[in-house]
Design an enzyme around this catalytic site. Structure first.
Site, PDB file in Angstrom:
ATOM      1  N   GLY A  12       0.839  -1.207   0.000  1.00 41.52           N
ATOM      2  CA  GLY A  12       0.000   0.000   0.000  1.00 41.52           C
ATOM      3  C   GLY A  12       0.870   1.252   0.000  1.00 41.52           C
ATOM      4  N   GLY A  13       2.102   1.102  -0.493  1.00 40.78           N
ATOM      5  CA  GLY A  13       3.076   2.206  -0.449  1.00 40.78           C
ATOM      6  C   GLY A  13       2.728   3.364  -1.358  1.00 40.78           C
ATOM      7  N   LEU A  16      -2.401   6.851   0.568  1.00 34.32           N
ATOM      8  CA  LEU A  16      -2.342   8.001   1.490  1.00 34.32           C
ATOM      9  C   LEU A  16      -1.306   7.792   2.604  1.00 34.32           C
ATOM     10  CD1 LEU A  16      -3.579  10.525   3.002  1.00 34.32           C
ATOM     11  CD2 LEU A  16      -5.323   8.964   3.894  1.00 34.32           C
ATOM     12  N   GLY A  18       0.939   5.235   2.926  1.00 32.65           N
ATOM     13  CA  GLY A  18       2.236   4.797   2.397  1.00 32.65           C
ATOM     14  C   GLY A  18       3.083   5.973   1.921  1.00 32.65           C
ATOM     15  N   TYR A 140     -15.615  -4.644   5.568  1.00 30.68           N
ATOM     16  CA  TYR A 140     -14.279  -4.112   5.916  1.00 30.68           C
ATOM     17  C   TYR A 140     -13.946  -4.453   7.360  1.00 30.68           C
ATOM     18  CZ  TYR A 140     -10.880  -0.223   6.672  1.00 30.68           C
ATOM     19  OH  TYR A 140      -9.788   0.549   6.968  1.00 30.68           O
ATOM     20  N   LYS A 144     -10.849  -6.795   8.738  1.00 29.32           N
ATOM     21  CA  LYS A 144      -9.791  -6.159   9.541  1.00 29.32           C
ATOM     22  C   LYS A 144      -9.675  -6.822  10.915  1.00 29.32           C
ATOM     23  CE  LYS A 144      -8.143  -2.731   6.974  1.00 29.32           C
ATOM     24  NZ  LYS A 144      -6.714  -2.634   6.644  1.00 29.32           N
ATOM     25  N   PRO A 167      -5.569   3.160  13.512  1.00 27.63           N
ATOM     26  CA  PRO A 167      -5.678   4.614  13.338  1.00 27.63           C
ATOM     27  C   PRO A 167      -7.133   5.078  13.368  1.00 27.63           C
ATOM     28  CG  PRO A 167      -4.492   3.572  11.497  1.00 27.63           C
ATOM     29  CD  PRO A 167      -5.204   2.490  12.260  1.00 27.63           C
ATOM     30  N   HIS A 183     -13.273   9.291   1.493  1.00 29.65           N
ATOM     31  CA  HIS A 183     -13.683   9.622   2.851  1.00 29.65           C
ATOM     32  C   HIS A 183     -14.127  11.084   2.879  1.00 29.65           C
ATOM     33  CE1 HIS A 183     -11.161   6.057   3.905  1.00 29.65           C
ATOM     34  NE2 HIS A 183     -12.129   5.892   4.777  1.00 29.65           N
ATOM     35  N   ASP A 278     -25.588   9.186   7.804  1.00 32.15           N
ATOM     36  CA  ASP A 278     -24.601   9.737   8.738  1.00 32.15           C
ATOM     37  C   ASP A 278     -23.546   8.697   9.109  1.00 32.15           C
ATOM     38  OD1 ASP A 278     -25.280  12.357   9.156  1.00 32.15           O
ATOM     39  OD2 ASP A 278     -26.570  11.954  10.893  1.00 32.15           O
TER      40      ASP A 278
HETATM   41  P1  NAP Z   1      -5.326   4.126   0.028  1.00 37.65           P
HETATM   42  O1  NAP Z   1      -4.804   5.499  -0.102  1.00 37.65           O
HETATM   43  O2  NAP Z   1      -6.628   3.788  -0.611  1.00 37.65           O
HETATM   44  O3  NAP Z   1      -4.215   3.126  -0.523  1.00 37.65           O
HETATM   45  C1  NAP Z   1      -4.481   1.776  -0.638  1.00 37.65           C
HETATM   46  C2  NAP Z   1      -3.217   1.098  -1.065  1.00 37.65           C
HETATM   47  O4  NAP Z   1      -3.457  -0.307  -1.207  1.00 37.65           O
HETATM   48  C3  NAP Z   1      -2.675   1.599  -2.414  1.00 37.65           C
HETATM   49  O5  NAP Z   1      -1.267   1.639  -2.341  1.00 37.65           O
HETATM   50  C4  NAP Z   1      -3.134   0.496  -3.366  1.00 37.65           C
HETATM   51  O6  NAP Z   1      -2.325   0.377  -4.517  1.00 37.65           O
HETATM   52  C5  NAP Z   1      -2.978  -0.716  -2.483  1.00 37.65           C
HETATM   53  N1  NAP Z   1      -3.764  -1.847  -2.944  1.00 37.65           N
HETATM   54  C6  NAP Z   1      -5.115  -1.919  -3.072  1.00 37.65           C
HETATM   55  N2  NAP Z   1      -5.465  -3.112  -3.585  1.00 37.65           N
HETATM   56  C7  NAP Z   1      -4.317  -3.810  -3.782  1.00 37.65           C
HETATM   57  C8  NAP Z   1      -4.014  -5.088  -4.304  1.00 37.65           C
HETATM   58  N3  NAP Z   1      -4.975  -5.934  -4.714  1.00 37.65           N
HETATM   59  N4  NAP Z   1      -2.716  -5.463  -4.388  1.00 37.65           N
HETATM   60  C9  NAP Z   1      -1.739  -4.632  -3.972  1.00 37.65           C
HETATM   61  N5  NAP Z   1      -1.953  -3.414  -3.464  1.00 37.65           N
HETATM   62  C10 NAP Z   1      -3.227  -2.996  -3.376  1.00 37.65           C
HETATM   63  O7  NAP Z   1      -5.455   3.697   1.550  1.00 37.65           O
HETATM   64  P2  NAP Z   1      -4.909   4.408   2.857  1.00 37.65           P
HETATM   65  O8  NAP Z   1      -5.943   5.391   3.264  1.00 37.65           O
HETATM   66  O9  NAP Z   1      -3.501   4.833   2.660  1.00 37.65           O
HETATM   67  O10 NAP Z   1      -4.992   3.206   3.907  1.00 37.65           O
HETATM   68  C11 NAP Z   1      -3.829   2.523   4.342  1.00 37.65           C
HETATM   69  C12 NAP Z   1      -4.227   1.580   5.462  1.00 37.65           C
HETATM   70  O11 NAP Z   1      -4.747   2.338   6.550  1.00 37.65           O
HETATM   71  C13 NAP Z   1      -5.318   0.590   5.080  1.00 37.65           C
HETATM   72  O12 NAP Z   1      -5.024  -0.677   5.603  1.00 37.65           O
HETATM   73  C14 NAP Z   1      -6.570   1.169   5.708  1.00 37.65           C
HETATM   74  O13 NAP Z   1      -7.509   0.165   6.019  1.00 37.65           O
HETATM   75  C15 NAP Z   1      -6.005   1.829   6.946  1.00 37.65           C
HETATM   76  N6  NAP Z   1      -6.791   2.949   7.489  1.00 37.65           N
HETATM   77  C16 NAP Z   1      -7.108   4.016   6.695  1.00 37.65           C
HETATM   78  C17 NAP Z   1      -7.862   5.060   7.219  1.00 37.65           C
HETATM   79  C18 NAP Z   1      -8.244   6.267   6.383  1.00 37.65           C
HETATM   80  O14 NAP Z   1      -8.985   7.129   6.903  1.00 37.65           O
HETATM   81  N7  NAP Z   1      -7.770   6.399   5.150  1.00 37.65           N
HETATM   82  C19 NAP Z   1      -8.275   5.010   8.559  1.00 37.65           C
HETATM   83  C20 NAP Z   1      -7.912   3.917   9.343  1.00 37.65           C
HETATM   84  C21 NAP Z   1      -7.168   2.894   8.795  1.00 37.65           C
HETATM   85  P3  NAP Z   1      -2.614   1.323  -5.828  1.00 37.65           P
HETATM   86  O15 NAP Z   1      -2.216   2.698  -5.439  1.00 37.65           O
HETATM   87  O16 NAP Z   1      -1.746   0.777  -6.871  1.00 37.65           O
HETATM   88  O17 NAP Z   1      -4.075   1.192  -6.102  1.00 37.65           O
HETATM   89  P1  GDP Z   2     -16.555   7.018   8.325  1.00 37.88           P
HETATM   90  O1  GDP Z   2     -15.793   7.877   9.271  1.00 37.88           O
HETATM   91  O2  GDP Z   2     -16.029   5.612   8.261  1.00 37.88           O
HETATM   92  O3  GDP Z   2     -18.030   7.100   8.579  1.00 37.88           O
HETATM   93  O4  GDP Z   2     -16.315   7.515   6.841  1.00 37.88           O
HETATM   94  P2  GDP Z   2     -16.407   8.860   6.024  1.00 37.88           P
HETATM   95  O5  GDP Z   2     -15.159   9.610   6.138  1.00 37.88           O
HETATM   96  O6  GDP Z   2     -16.822   8.430   4.660  1.00 37.88           O
HETATM   97  O7  GDP Z   2     -17.656   9.712   6.593  1.00 37.88           O
HETATM   98  C1  GDP Z   2     -17.698  10.388   7.788  1.00 37.88           C
HETATM   99  C2  GDP Z   2     -18.947  11.226   7.906  1.00 37.88           C
HETATM  100  O8  GDP Z   2     -18.908  12.307   6.942  1.00 37.88           O
HETATM  101  C3  GDP Z   2     -20.314  10.567   7.735  1.00 37.88           C
HETATM  102  O9  GDP Z   2     -21.142  11.047   8.768  1.00 37.88           O
HETATM  103  C4  GDP Z   2     -20.823  11.121   6.389  1.00 37.88           C
HETATM  104  O10 GDP Z   2     -22.233  11.247   6.346  1.00 37.88           O
HETATM  105  C5  GDP Z   2     -20.189  12.504   6.371  1.00 37.88           C
HETATM  106  N1  GDP Z   2     -20.011  13.103   5.021  1.00 37.88           N
HETATM  107  C6  GDP Z   2     -20.458  14.335   4.661  1.00 37.88           C
HETATM  108  N2  GDP Z   2     -20.171  14.595   3.382  1.00 37.88           N
HETATM  109  C7  GDP Z   2     -19.487  13.513   2.924  1.00 37.88           C
HETATM  110  C8  GDP Z   2     -18.892  13.212   1.644  1.00 37.88           C
HETATM  111  O11 GDP Z   2     -18.934  13.965   0.683  1.00 37.88           O
HETATM  112  N3  GDP Z   2     -18.255  12.012   1.567  1.00 37.88           N
HETATM  113  C9  GDP Z   2     -18.168  11.124   2.611  1.00 37.88           C
HETATM  114  N4  GDP Z   2     -17.497   9.980   2.460  1.00 37.88           N
HETATM  115  N5  GDP Z   2     -18.745  11.396   3.813  1.00 37.88           N
HETATM  116  C10 GDP Z   2     -19.386  12.568   3.963  1.00 37.88           C
END
Ligand code: NAP
Ligand code: GDP
Length: 322
Positions: A12-13, A16, A18, A140, A144, A167, A183, A278
C-alpha cells in the site's frame, strides 16, 4: 547482507498512508534500514503467487502492511462483500507469505471504524471483538478484525511478533479524492475545489452529506506515518495499539466542513443533505496506551493540517487520485 540489516516492505506504499511514510522516512533514514514501497502495479496481493513473487524479489525482514480496499462510508455501504473478500485475501496472503519467508515483524493496519457499533466510550484496544460492527461497513470491519485474530495465531503457533495499529480517520496529501470512493475530508475537498474553480462567488452551494452532527477524530497522515515508524522500530507486542489524536480533538462533520470552507476561503453557503446517511454517530477512541509510551507526541493542529492538504491539492489537482 549482514544480519542486522532490515529491509522494510511497505504494502500500500502508493496510497495516502504509504506516501506519508515515504515522505517522513526520507528525513529520518537509518543506515541499517532499506525501505521499499509497493503498490498494486508491483503485485496483486489478492493473489498468493503474486504476493510470493514480490516477497521473493525484495526479501523483506519487516513489513508494514497497509494495502487494502479502502473507502468512505458510501463506498462501503455499496460494496460490503468486495471489502470483505478483497481484504480477507490480501491480509491472509501477506501474513502467511511473511511467515513462510521468515519475516520477523509485520505491522498491519486496522481502523477505529471496525469497533462494535453498540459500545461504551471511549473505545480501547481490548474492545475490538465485543459485538457486531456498524452495519454500513461490516465487510471491511470483519476482514480487519481477523488480522488481530491471525496475529494471535501466528504468535501462539509460531512465536511471530505480527502486530497491528488502529488509526482513527486519516487525511492528507495523496488521499483518494474520487467522489464515489472518498472519505469525508478528500470528498468535501474535491467538491469545494470543483465548485470554485470557475469562480468563488456567493451564489454557490456546498452540499455536505448527512446531518453534519457525527463526531470523528482525524489524524494527519504525516503524524500517523511518524507513529507507524515508531511502532515498527520500538513496539514489540502482538496486542494492537490505537494511533489517534486525543479525545479532546474530536470534531463534528460540520466543523470539518467549516474548516475546509475557511481553507478554501469559500464565499458561498453550506447546506446539509439530511437524506444521506450519517454512518456511525461517533467512535471516540482513547489513545491512553499510545500516550503511556509517547506522552509528549505533538499532533499537527487540525486547521493547519487541513490547510496544508488543501494547498497541496490545489497545486497537485491534475496528479491527484480524482
Ligand atoms: P489508500 O490510499 O486507498 O491506498 C491503498 C493502497 O493499497 C494503495 O497503495 C493500493 O495500490 C494498495 N492496494 C489496493 N489493492 C491492492 C491489491 N490488490 N494489491 C496490492 N496493493 C493494493 O489507503 P490508505 O488510506 O492509505 O490506507 C492505508 C491503510 O490504513 C489501510 O489498511 C486502511 O484500512 C487503513 N486505514 C485508513 C484510514 C483512512 O482514513 N484512510 C483510517 C484507518 C485505517 P494502488 O495505489 O496501486 O491502487
Ligand atoms: P466514516 O468515518 O467511516 O463514517 O467515513 P467517512 O469519512 O466516509 O464519513 C464520515 C462522515 O462524513 C459521515 O457522517 C458522512 O455522512 C459525512 N459526510 C459528509 N459529506 C461527505 C462526503 O462527501 N463524503 C463522505 N465519504 N462522507 C461525507
Amino acid at each position: 547482507m549482514s544480519d542486522n540489516k532490515k529491509v522494510i516492505l511497505v504494502t500500500g506504499g502508493s496510497g495516502l498512508v504509504g506516501k506519508a511514510i515515504e515522505t517522513v522516512i526520507a528525513e529520518d533514514s537509518r543506515p541499517d534500514e532499506t525501505w521499499v514501497f509497493i503498490g498494486s502495479k508491483d503485485a496483486d496481493l489478492c493473489d498468493k503467487k503474486s504476493t510470493e513473487e514480490v516477497f521473493a524479489k525484495y526479501k523483506p525482514t519487516h513489513v508494514i502492511h497497509l494495502a487494502a480496499m479502502v473507502g468512505g462510508l458510501f463506498h462501503n455501504m455499496a460494496h460490503n462483500l468486495d471489502f470483505l473478500r478483497k481484504n480477507l485475501h490480501m491480509n491472509d496472503n501477506v501474513l502467511q507469505t511473511a511467515h513462510e519467508t521468515d519475516v520477523v515483524k509485520v505491522v498491519s493496519c486496522l481502523s477505529t471504524c471496525i469497533f462494535p457499533d453498540k459500545t461504551t466510550y471511549p473505545i480501547d484496544e481490548t474492545m475490538i471483538h465485543n459485538g457486531p460492527p456498524h452495519p454500513s461497513n461490516y465487510g471491511y470491519s470483519y476482514a480487519k478484525r481477523l488480522i488481530d485474530i491471525a496475529n494471535r495465531g501466528y504468535y501462539e503457533q509460531h512465536g511471530r511478533i505480527y502486530t497491528s495499529v488502529i488509526p482513527c480517520n486519516v487525511f492528507g496529501r495523496h488521499d483518494n479524492f474520487h467522489p464515489k470512493a472518498s472519505h469525508v475530508v478528500p470528498g468535501l475537498m474535491r467538491k469545494l475545489y470543483d465548485l470554485i474553480k470557475d469562480g468563488n462567488t456567493e451564489d454557490k452551494t456546498f452540499v455536505v452529506l448527512g446531518s453534519g452532527k457525527p463526531l470523528r477524530q482525524f489524524i494527519y497522515s504525516k503524524d500517523l506515518a511518524k507513529l507507524m515508524i515508531w511502532v515498527l522500530r520500538e513496539y514489540s507486542s502482538v496486542e494492537p495499539i490505537i494511533l489517534s489524536v486525543d479525545e479532546s480533538q474530536e470534531v463534528t462533520i460540520s466543523q470539518v466542513a467549516e474548516t475546509l470552507v475557511a481553507a478554501f476561503d469559500f464565499k458561498g453557503k453550506i447546506v446539509y443533505d439530511t437524506s444521506a446517511a450519517d454512518g456511525q454517530y461517533k467512535k471516540t477512541a482513547s489513545n491512553a496506551k499510545l500516550r503511556s509510551y509517547l506522552p509528549d507526541f505533538q499532533f499537527t493542529p487540525f486547521e493547519k493540517a487541513i490547510k496544508e492538504t488543501v494547498d497541496w491539492y490545489k497545486t497537485n489537482y491534475d496528479l491527484a487520485r480524482n
